[in-house]
Design a protein around this motif. Structure first.
Motif, PDB file in Angstrom:
ATOM      1  N   CYS A 175      22.183 -27.604 -57.569  1.00  0.00           N
ATOM      2  CA  CYS A 175      22.845 -28.004 -59.033  1.00  0.00           C
ATOM      3  C   CYS A 175      22.096 -29.141 -59.371  1.00  0.00           C
ATOM      4  O   CYS A 175      21.773 -29.963 -58.825  1.00  0.00           O
ATOM      5  CB  CYS A 175      24.156 -28.171 -58.808  1.00  0.00           C
ATOM      6  N   ALA A 193      30.619 -23.680 -58.215  1.00  0.00           N
ATOM      7  CA  ALA A 193      29.359 -23.045 -58.199  1.00  0.00           C
ATOM      8  C   ALA A 193      28.856 -22.739 -56.889  1.00  0.00           C
ATOM      9  O   ALA A 193      28.043 -21.456 -56.889  1.00  0.00           O
ATOM     10  CB  ALA A 193      28.430 -24.360 -58.415  1.00  0.00           C
ATOM     11  N   SER A 230      19.787 -22.071 -58.412  1.00  0.00           N
ATOM     12  CA  SER A 230      20.215 -23.450 -58.808  1.00  0.00           C
ATOM     13  C   SER A 230      20.885 -23.563 -60.186  1.00  0.00           C
ATOM     14  O   SER A 230      20.472 -23.058 -60.902  1.00  0.00           O
ATOM     15  CB  SER A 230      19.222 -24.616 -58.405  1.00  0.00           C
TER      16      SER A 230
END
Length: 225
Positions: A112, A104, A83
């Motif tokens: 995240c 991402a 993460s």
């Protein structure tokens, strides 16, 4: 992508009410390997450590492309789910936050952190504004067909010293938590909250299907389950 989807499911399954998940922040591939070797079940980056390891200050001063390249190296260095701390999402608009989350995901992340304070000033965004940003992140994850874990960070408790934290701040945190959950957040991260009684009130006021992450607490973690 199938491996990433499996890691996303694995990461979500680690969030069990009554059994707090402990995540140690890493800043590069080497620290990720060390944390994994020590027995961690998942990896999380910290924006402060990534920034300072690369000669930048925290607060989205690390170039986004560098942060994503660093993420890719971390993901490549470990078999564990990763993460990433995306701070405020590197975007002045909700759509730009969605673009950041897509980067991402493409970099291998399965979750995240998204915080509700403005880079630099630390001023809190309105809950409506932050909810829009979280909603954009959730739409992006759905489009990517991955069960991406969005941890909504609220910086409410950074506005006052710990000895001035009170019930009014808890109520504001809970109000934001509900707004963020409705927008698609999976968890609430409230750094700075350290009073066990206030934590208990906060947890008791928020839906059991979501959880609080609290930092810098030198207490028995089972008491926070």
């Amino acid at each position: 992508m199938n491996g990433q989807i499996q890691k996303a499911d694995q990461f979500r399954a680690l969030h069990i009410p009554g059994k707090p998940l402990v995540l140690f922040n890493v800043w590069d591939a080497g620290s990720a390997r060390a944390v994994a070797k020590a027995g961690a079940k998942a990896i999380a980056t910290g924006s402060w450590s990534v920034a300072h390891a690369n000669g930048f200050e925290d607060g989205e001063q690390t170039p986004l492309d560098l942060a994503i390249d660093n993420l890719r190296r971390i993901v490549s260095a470990t078999h564990l789910p990763v993460s990433i701390d995306l701070e405020g999402g590197y975007g002045t608009t909700a759509d730009k936050v969605g673009t950041t989350v897509r980067l991402a995901i493409d970099g291998g992340a399965v979750g995240c952190n998204l915080e509700d304070s403005l880079p630099g000033s630390g001023e809190l965004r309105t809950s409506v504004d932050q909810a829009d940003r979280i909603q954009s992140a959730r739409r992006t994850a759905e489009d990517a067909e991955i069960d991406f874990f969005i941890n909504a960070r609220s910086d409410i408790f950074f506005r006052q010293p710990a000895d001035l934290h009170d019930q009014a701040m808890i109520l504001e945190a809970v109000e934001r938590a509900h707004a963020y959950a409705e927008a698609g957040a999976d968890g609430l991260f409230v750094p700075g909250l350290a009073d066990l009684a206030l934590i208990a009130r906060a947890c008791g006021s928020f839906a059991a299907s979501h959880q609080y992450h609290v930092g810098r607490l030198h207490v028995a973690f089972e008491r926070l389950g």
